[in-house]
Design a protein around this motif. Structure first.
Motif, short mmCIF file in Angstrom:
data_model
loop_
_atom_site.label_atom_id
_atom_site.label_comp_id
_atom_site.label_asym_id
_atom_site.label_seq_id
_atom_site.Cartn_x
_atom_site.Cartn_y
_atom_site.Cartn_z
N VAL A 1 86.16 73.00 7.02
CA VAL A 1 86.21 72.34 8.33
C VAL A 1 85.36 71.07 8.32
N PHE A 2 84.17 71.18 7.75
CA PHE A 2 83.24 70.07 7.83
C PHE A 2 83.60 68.91 6.91
N ARG A 3 84.57 69.12 6.04
CA ARG A 3 85.06 68.00 5.24
C ARG A 3 85.55 66.88 6.13
N ARG A 4 86.16 67.22 7.27
CA ARG A 4 86.74 66.21 8.15
C ARG A 4 85.66 65.28 8.72
N ILE A 5 84.45 65.78 8.92
CA ILE A 5 83.39 64.95 9.50
C ILE A 5 82.26 64.71 8.50
N ALA A 6 82.54 64.91 7.22
CA ALA A 6 81.49 64.77 6.21
C ALA A 6 80.88 63.37 6.20
N ASP A 7 81.68 62.35 6.44
CA ASP A 7 81.17 60.98 6.42
C ASP A 7 80.12 60.73 7.49
N HIS A 8 80.13 61.55 8.52
CA HIS A 8 79.18 61.34 9.62
C HIS A 8 77.79 61.88 9.29
N GLU A 9 77.70 62.68 8.23
CA GLU A 9 76.42 63.31 7.93
C GLU A 9 75.32 62.28 7.65
N ASP A 10 75.65 61.23 6.93
CA ASP A 10 74.64 60.20 6.64
C ASP A 10 74.96 58.89 7.34
N GLU A 11 75.77 58.98 8.40
CA GLU A 11 76.20 57.78 9.12
C GLU A 11 75.02 57.03 9.72
N ALA A 12 74.12 57.74 10.42
CA ALA A 12 72.98 57.07 11.04
C ALA A 12 72.10 56.40 10.00
N ALA A 13 71.92 57.06 8.87
CA ALA A 13 71.12 56.47 7.80
C ALA A 13 71.77 55.19 7.28
N ARG A 14 73.10 55.21 7.11
CA ARG A 14 73.80 54.01 6.63
C ARG A 14 73.64 52.86 7.61
N VAL A 15 73.71 53.18 8.90
CA VAL A 15 73.55 52.13 9.92
C VAL A 15 72.19 51.45 9.77
N VAL A 16 71.17 52.23 9.53
CA VAL A 16 69.82 51.67 9.38
C VAL A 16 69.72 50.86 8.08
N TRP A 17 70.22 51.42 6.98
CA TRP A 17 70.13 50.73 5.69
C TRP A 17 70.90 49.41 5.73
N GLU A 18 72.04 49.40 6.41
CA GLU A 18 72.94 48.24 6.36
C GLU A 18 72.78 47.28 7.54
N ARG A 19 71.79 47.49 8.38
CA ARG A 19 71.62 46.63 9.55
C ARG A 19 71.29 45.20 9.11
N GLY A 20 71.60 44.26 9.97
CA GLY A 20 71.36 42.86 9.66
C GLY A 20 69.89 42.50 9.67
N VAL A 21 69.59 41.37 9.08
CA VAL A 21 68.21 40.87 9.05
C VAL A 21 67.75 40.61 10.48
N GLY A 22 66.55 41.06 10.80
CA GLY A 22 66.00 40.84 12.13
C GLY A 22 66.48 41.81 13.19
N VAL A 23 67.24 42.85 12.78
CA VAL A 23 67.73 43.85 13.72
C VAL A 23 66.87 45.11 13.60
N ALA A 24 66.33 45.56 14.71
CA ALA A 24 65.50 46.77 14.72
C ALA A 24 66.37 48.01 14.48
N PRO A 25 65.84 49.03 13.81
CA PRO A 25 66.62 50.25 13.56
C PRO A 25 67.24 50.85 14.82
N LEU A 26 66.45 50.94 15.89
CA LEU A 26 66.98 51.54 17.12
C LEU A 26 68.09 50.69 17.73
N ASP A 27 67.94 49.38 17.65
CA ASP A 27 69.00 48.50 18.17
C ASP A 27 70.29 48.70 17.38
N ALA A 28 70.17 48.80 16.06
CA ALA A 28 71.35 49.00 15.22
C ALA A 28 72.04 50.32 15.57
N LEU A 29 71.24 51.37 15.75
CA LEU A 29 71.80 52.68 16.07
C LEU A 29 72.42 52.70 17.47
#
Length: 207
Positions: free
Chosen positions: A61-89
């Protein structure tokens, strides 16, 4: 050089095909009424092969949403220069609401509703959901710096995202108009992330 890529694509197709067959059976008959042997037979593979791809029944079942498991982390890692982590999330979550991303709870499509009813209505899957969220929290903590402050912040961020999504999902399942839920969900998300920013000042600032 192309052969490894081909093998990987075939592997991913196998994951997706078997997972969707299993979910279809779960939705038709109920999670507890479907055996792993029945899933393997429907997918035309052996039980050992199925377990090689999916160590547990819940993983199907969880295969369908597996990409979401590290989604928040990816958003933080890939945020633009000068963007705060919370703003990106915050921006990512609000964008998900506006795109009807099911993970935000704002999606009234019958197939989506059926899947999340299965997820939230099956005790074994609810238990597995906690593991999913713990892994998401750990990945986010690492992206935020990995120290105690980062772990504390990750726990709060994941909790806020979960509560927001569950509230949206509850309203959709109770039959409220999706457009009304969506508008309220954006306001609630802004409020929730605003509360986080008030307490997590380190992560509300761009580095």
């Amino acid at each position: 050089m192309s052969e490894p890529g081909l093998r990987e694509r075939k592997k991913q197709r196998m994951y997706e095909t078997v997972s969707e067959i299993a979910i279809g059976l779960f939705l038709e008959k109920g999670y507890d009424a479907v055996s792993v042997a029945e899933i393997a037979a429907a997918a035309e593979i052996s039980k050992p092969t199925l377990f090689r791809y999916f160590p547990s029944k819940e993983d199907l079942v969880f295969r369908r949403i597996a990409d979401h498991e590290d989604e928040a982390a990816r958003v933080v890692w890939e945020r633009g220069v000068g963007v705060a982590p919370l703003d990106a999330l915050r921006l990512h979550f609000v964008d998900g609401i506006e795109r009807d991303d099911p993970i935000t709870g704002v999606n009234g499509h019958p197939a989506v509703r059926a899947f999340y009813a299965l997820l939230y209505g099956t005790p074994a899957l609810v238990g597995r959901l906690h593991t999913h969220l713990e892994r998401s929290e750990a990945a986010l903590a690492e992206a935020l710096g990995g120290d105690l402050d980062a772990r504390l912040a990750a726990g709060q961020i994941v909790a806020v995202r979960r509560v927001l999504a569950e509230e949206n999902w509850r309203r959709v399942m109770e039959g409220e108009d999706a457009e009304v839920v969506r508008a309220d969900a954006v306001v609630a998300a802004e409020r929730g992330f605003g509360m986080l920013a008030g307490g997590l000042t380190r992560f509300a600032q761009a580095s």
